[in-house]
Design a protein around this motif. Structure first.
Motif, PDB file in Angstrom:
ATOM      1  N   ALA B   7       3.691 -29.311  -0.444  1.00  0.00           N
ATOM      2  CA  ALA B   7       4.071 -28.369  -1.147  1.00  0.00           C
ATOM      3  C   ALA B   7       4.311 -27.364  -2.264  1.00  0.00           C
ATOM      4  CB  ALA B   7       5.435 -28.959  -2.433  1.00  0.00           C
ATOM      5  N   ARG B   8       3.151 -28.325  -3.248  1.00  0.00           N
ATOM      6  CA  ARG B   8       2.347 -27.081  -4.179  1.00  0.00           C
ATOM      7  C   ARG B   8       1.467 -25.937  -3.482  1.00  0.00           C
ATOM      8  NH1 ARG B   8       6.174 -27.582  -6.157  1.00  0.00           N
ATOM      9  NH2 ARG B   8       6.822 -28.437  -7.400  1.00  0.00           N
ATOM     10  N   MET B   9       0.889 -26.350  -2.931  1.00  0.00           N
ATOM     11  CA  MET B   9      -0.612 -25.823  -2.878  1.00  0.00           C
ATOM     12  C   MET B   9      -0.273 -24.870  -0.951  1.00  0.00           C
ATOM     13  SD  MET B   9      -2.980 -26.595  -3.260  1.00  0.00           S
ATOM     14  CE  MET B   9      -4.388 -28.054  -3.817  1.00  0.00           C
ATOM     15  N   GLU B  10       1.183 -25.254  -0.589  1.00  0.00           N
ATOM     16  CA  GLU B  10       1.706 -24.386   0.252  1.00  0.00           C
ATOM     17  C   GLU B  10       1.689 -23.003  -0.247  1.00  0.00           C
ATOM     18  OE1 GLU B  10       4.437 -26.150   3.419  1.00  0.00           O
ATOM     19  OE2 GLU B  10       2.580 -27.393   4.267  1.00  0.00           O
ATOM     20  N   GLY B  11       2.825 -23.121  -1.340  1.00  0.00           N
ATOM     21  CA  GLY B  11       3.423 -22.443  -2.205  1.00  0.00           C
ATOM     22  C   GLY B  11       2.435 -21.319  -2.511  1.00  0.00           C
ATOM     23  N   VAL B  12       1.225 -21.997  -3.545  1.00  0.00           N
ATOM     24  CA  VAL B  12       0.251 -21.318  -4.029  1.00  0.00           C
ATOM     25  C   VAL B  12      -0.479 -20.580  -2.923  1.00  0.00           C
ATOM     26  CG1 VAL B  12      -2.025 -21.297  -4.735  1.00  0.00           C
ATOM     27  CG2 VAL B  12      -0.673 -22.795  -5.882  1.00  0.00           C
ATOM     28  N   ALA B  13      -0.721 -21.153  -1.249  1.00  0.00           N
ATOM     29  CA  ALA B  13      -0.915 -20.020  -0.237  1.00  0.00           C
ATOM     30  C   ALA B  13      -0.094 -18.956  -0.137  1.00  0.00           C
ATOM     31  CB  ALA B  13      -1.066 -21.271   0.678  1.00  0.00           C
ATOM     32  N   THR B  14       1.121 -19.310  -0.211  1.00  0.00           N
ATOM     33  CA  THR B  14       2.191 -18.293  -0.192  1.00  0.00           C
ATOM     34  C   THR B  14       2.430 -17.147  -0.762  1.00  0.00           C
ATOM     35  OG1 THR B  14       3.494 -19.906   1.253  1.00  0.00           O
ATOM     36  CG2 THR B  14       4.615 -17.780   1.296  1.00  0.00           C
ATOM     37  N   ARG B  15       1.750 -17.588  -1.585  1.00  0.00           N
ATOM     38  CA  ARG B  15       1.283 -16.196  -2.829  1.00  0.00           C
ATOM     39  C   ARG B  15       0.252 -15.553  -3.018  1.00  0.00           C
ATOM     40  NH1 ARG B  15       5.513 -15.432  -7.041  1.00  0.00           N
ATOM     41  NH2 ARG B  15       3.579 -14.326  -7.772  1.00  0.00           N
ATOM     42  N   LEU B  16      -0.806 -16.287  -2.851  1.00  0.00           N
ATOM     43  CA  LEU B  16      -2.438 -16.054  -2.419  1.00  0.00           C
ATOM     44  C   LEU B  16      -2.417 -15.258  -0.647  1.00  0.00           C
ATOM     45  CD1 LEU B  16      -4.565 -17.913  -4.528  1.00  0.00           C
ATOM     46  CD2 LEU B  16      -2.719 -16.054  -5.261  1.00  0.00           C
ATOM     47  N   HIS B  17      -1.063 -15.283  -0.045  1.00  0.00           N
ATOM     48  CA  HIS B  17      -1.305 -14.398   1.029  1.00  0.00           C
ATOM     49  C   HIS B  17      -1.899 -13.246   1.158  1.00  0.00           C
ATOM     50  CE1 HIS B  17      -1.240 -13.572   5.024  1.00  0.00           C
ATOM     51  NE2 HIS B  17      -0.361 -12.676   4.808  1.00  0.00           N
ATOM     52  N   SER B  18      -2.861 -12.506   2.302  1.00  0.00           N
ATOM     53  CA  SER B  18      -3.141 -11.755   1.912  1.00  0.00           C
ATOM     54  C   SER B  18      -3.243 -10.672   3.659  1.00  0.00           C
ATOM     55  CB  SER B  18      -4.354 -10.920   1.341  1.00  0.00           C
ATOM     56  OG  SER B  18      -4.864 -10.030   1.748  1.00  0.00           O
ATOM     57  N   PRO B  19      -2.583  -9.502   4.170  1.00  0.00           N
ATOM     58  CA  PRO B  19      -3.332  -9.320   5.318  1.00  0.00           C
ATOM     59  C   PRO B  19      -4.416  -8.980   5.456  1.00  0.00           C
ATOM     60  CG  PRO B  19      -2.004  -7.346   4.316  1.00  0.00           C
ATOM     61  CD  PRO B  19      -1.693  -8.934   3.270  1.00  0.00           C
ATOM     62  N   VAL B  20      -5.097  -8.955   4.325  1.00  0.00           N
ATOM     63  CA  VAL B  20      -6.232  -8.378   4.902  1.00  0.00           C
ATOM     64  C   VAL B  20      -7.780  -9.352   5.511  1.00  0.00           C
ATOM     65  CG1 VAL B  20      -8.770  -7.260   3.195  1.00  0.00           C
ATOM     66  CG2 VAL B  20      -6.427  -6.303   3.213  1.00  0.00           C
ATOM     67  N   ARG B  21      -7.458 -10.412   4.512  1.00  0.00           N
ATOM     68  CA  ARG B  21      -7.899 -11.850   5.164  1.00  0.00           C
ATOM     69  C   ARG B  21      -7.599 -12.017   6.565  1.00  0.00           C
ATOM     70  NH1 ARG B  21      -5.913 -14.229   0.434  1.00  0.00           N
ATOM     71  NH2 ARG B  21      -8.030 -14.771  -0.794  1.00  0.00           N
ATOM     72  N   SER B  22      -8.365 -11.953   7.905  1.00  0.00           N
ATOM     73  CA  SER B  22      -8.465 -12.817   9.152  1.00  0.00           C
ATOM     74  C   SER B  22     -10.202 -13.451   9.563  1.00  0.00           C
ATOM     75  CB  SER B  22      -8.451 -11.305   9.644  1.00  0.00           C
ATOM     76  OG  SER B  22      -9.450 -10.523   9.847  1.00  0.00           O
ATOM     77  N   THR B  23      -9.737 -13.909  10.119  1.00  0.00           N
ATOM     78  CA  THR B  23     -11.106 -14.787  10.809  1.00  0.00           C
ATOM     79  C   THR B  23     -11.944 -14.068  11.156  1.00  0.00           C
ATOM     80  OG1 THR B  23      -9.830 -16.832  11.601  1.00  0.00           O
ATOM     81  CG2 THR B  23     -11.791 -16.368  12.603  1.00  0.00           C
ATOM     82  N   ARG B  24     -11.940 -12.815  11.693  1.00  0.00           N
ATOM     83  CA  ARG B  24     -12.262 -11.743  12.501  1.00  0.00           C
ATOM     84  C   ARG B  24     -13.450 -10.876  10.883  1.00  0.00           C
ATOM     85  NH1 ARG B  24     -15.803  -8.522  15.519  1.00  0.00           N
ATOM     86  NH2 ARG B  24     -15.732  -6.764  14.637  1.00  0.00           N
ATOM     87  N   LEU B  25     -12.813 -10.301   9.801  1.00  0.00           N
ATOM     88  CA  LEU B  25     -13.196 -10.592   8.518  1.00  0.00           C
ATOM     89  C   LEU B  25     -14.212 -10.358   8.310  1.00  0.00           C
ATOM     90  CD1 LEU B  25     -12.944  -8.278   6.453  1.00  0.00           C
ATOM     91  CD2 LEU B  25     -11.282 -10.112   5.273  1.00  0.00           C
TER      92      LEU B  25
END
Lengths: 180, 384
Positions: B7-25
């Motif tokens: 739950a903590r990890m998912e929480g951090v991941a959600t906070r750090l989410h960036s739409p710039v990141r992608s597999t293509r990038l």
């Protein structure tokens, strides 16, 4: 019941992927990679003493901790701050601010060790410049360039918005006059 | 406990989410970083085998700037890789936050290989950069560690590509973005991010490569070297004082010892100066990336060893007056010995050699790393 779950869990954990014949080139590349890693790992102890190897292992571990534990989280904190700071700015302007900060951060990261190295430099033709001054001037130039670009972009977009408003007003009045 | 951590990890991941990141990038960045690493590996191997030839007998002396260019490229591409590596690692950062961190043996091995790849790359670029500053804050020898880590990195790169090949292939080509993909306020688009990373690399190169490429000298803000400075307008890596040769080099009784099969001759500075001298524009190029063309004048080494009857294509052992140091003794393969431009230099840019440039005599050979251009000569032995 519990034992069965444990067994299936273990089987799942140790299950290796299956490869088809079509994937042979991929396997070959992987094998080549393992060979390269082997050359490096087994080559290191031929020239490094145990204490030096331990030192290297420390550097390798510290690089991961510094990067993943400090640098990336810090960059995200900066990102949050920037998003708040540039709220209301045009997307292009926000991108300019971020680009300028990224360039500045990278140059600072490379430039700061120069200042430290200068303290241990042994002769006058190595590290002879005033790198602190270079860094300050570089940041000043960067801030100036970014500020001018942002101002121009914002003015252009304000003008475009105003023109659009006038046009739509004129269109509105033309429609008004056409349809009494 | 696991659930709590997940739950903590998912929480951090959600906070750090960036739409710039992608597999293509990630793939686009990998397409730039992979070749950059390979260029550094190739030029690095070239430099390594020039210094530690082993059984290799093939050496390039032409063009005379070959080492200047390969090492200039090595350092420049290495420096340009720094922002690319940071961007690449940033693009895959959420992988670290996935739970469970290790799903199975295969996944565990893959994560371990990535950890090795990432840490080796970070350390390699860091020590490579700081080495150009002539600062050694690590407890291991630079050259050997840099060399073996390069093998680890290039091997990890091949392994990484092999593992990720299906994903790389899937995102290699550009795909049309879904219509109506909006960008949250204050963020930047992927292209903007890529442009910023590219500009960072460009700015880094622009402000440092002036030490290797003269036409970039006006922008040389952060390079450890500057062209045209130092005694006789040539930079110095190791001074006479550092090498502890002041007394021996200034000794008026100095003579260069030349030996071949029991025959021996000693030449004073005046005797060397009286021999037919040749003059050539040659670069001195260092492993640290800086280089400098200069006008060198001296006795061609093949003429010098001919005075004791040795053939031009001889292998030489050249010793410096330095009491110690890793490069006190240098072996010169026949390819350099027989080259007309390889000389025992007595003059630099029209003046007698400065003490810091190797007075009374030094070696200068085309296409060789600077550390092998031995200064403060003591003897030349013909080995065969």
């Amino acid at each position: 019941m519990r034992r069965a779950t444990l067994r299936s869990g273990l089987r799942e954990f140790f299950r290796l992927p299956r490869f088809s014949r079509k994937q042979l080139p991929r396997l070959a590349l992987g094998a080549l990679g393992l060979f390269g890693i082997g050359v490096g790992i087994f080559g290191l102890p031929t020239q490094l003493e145990v204490s030096q190897l331990i030192g290297l292992a420390g550097w390798l571990a510290a690089s991961l901790v510094l990067h993943d534990g400090i640098l990336v989280p810090l960059s995200h904190l900066f990102g949050f701050g920037l998003r708040r700071l540039s709220y209301g700015l045009q997307p292009e302007s926000a991108a300019v601010v971020r680009t300028a900060l990224l360039i500045g951060a990278v140059l600072t990261l490379v430039g700061l060790p120069l200042l430290k190295a200068q303290q241990v430099a042994k002769n006058v033709s190595v590290l002879q410049d005033d790198y602190l001054l270079s860094l300050v001037l570089f940041w000043a130039g960067l801030v100036l360039a970014a500020a001018v670009t942002v101002l121009l972009l914002e003015r252009r977009s304000r003008r475009a918005r105003r023109d659009r408003a006038i046009q739509s007003e004129m269109g509105q009045s033309a429609t008004d006059s056409g349809n009494p | 406990m696991t659930r709590f951590l997940q739950a903590r990890m998912e929480g951090v991941a959600t906070r750090l989410h960036s739409p710039v990141r992608s597999t293509r990038l990630t793939v686009v960045l990998g397409r730039l970083l992979g070749p950059a690493f390979l260029i550094c590996f190739g030029t690095g191997l070239f430099s390594h085998y020039l210094q530690d030839p082993g059984d290799i007998t093939f050496f390039l002396t032409r063009p005379v700037w070959i080492y200047q260019v390969t090492q200039g490229i090595h350092i420049t591409v290495g420096i340009a890789s720094i922002p690319l590596l940071f961007a690449k690692l940033w693009s895959v950062f959420p992988e670290l936050l996935k739970w469970p961190p290790i799903k199975n043996v295969w996944h565990g091995l893959e994560r371990a290989s990535i950890a090795l790849f990432v840490s080796a790359s970070l350390v390699e670029l860091t020590i490579g950069l700081i080495n150009t500053y002539k600062w050694y804050p690590w407890p291991f020898p630079f050259r050997q560690t840099h060399y073996w880590l390069a093998w680890v990195i290039v091997g990890s790169l091949a392994l990484h590509i092999a593992v990720k090949l299906p994903i790389i292939a899937e995102h290699w080509r550009k795909r049309r973005e879904p219509d109506g993909a909006s960008r949250p306020a204050g963020r930047w688009p992927r292209r903007g991010f890529l442009a910023a990373v590219g500009l960072s690399s460009f700015t880094l190169v622009l402000t440092t490569a002036g030490q290797s490429f003269g036409w970039l000298a006006p922008f040389n803000l952060f390079a450890p070297r500057r062209m045209g400075t130092g005694p006789q307008a040539v930079p110095v890596n190791r001074t006479a004082a550092e090498a502890k040769v002041l007394a021996l080099a200034n000794d008026p009784g100095w003579a260069l010892q030349v030996t071949f099969r029991g025959r021996s001759a000693a030449y004073s500075l005046a005797e060397l100066g009286a021999m037919p001298l040749s003059e050539h524009q040659l670069p001195i190029a260092c492993v640290e990336g800086w280089s400098q063309y200069a006008n060198w004048r001296g006795v061609p080494i093949r003429d010098l060893i001919a005075t004791v009857g040795a053939p031009a294509d001889s292998l030489l052992r050249i010793t410096s007056l330095e009491p110690n140091g890793g490069y006190r003794i240098m072996t010169m393969p026949a390819a350099y010995t027989q080259d007309a431009q390889t000389m025992v230099a007595l003059q630099l840019n029209g003046e007698v050699l400065d003490l810091d440039h190797g007075y009374p005599a030094r070696i200068i050979a085309p296409g060789r790393p600077g550390v092998l251009q031995t200064k403060w000569l003591k003897s030349v032995e013909v080995l065969g």
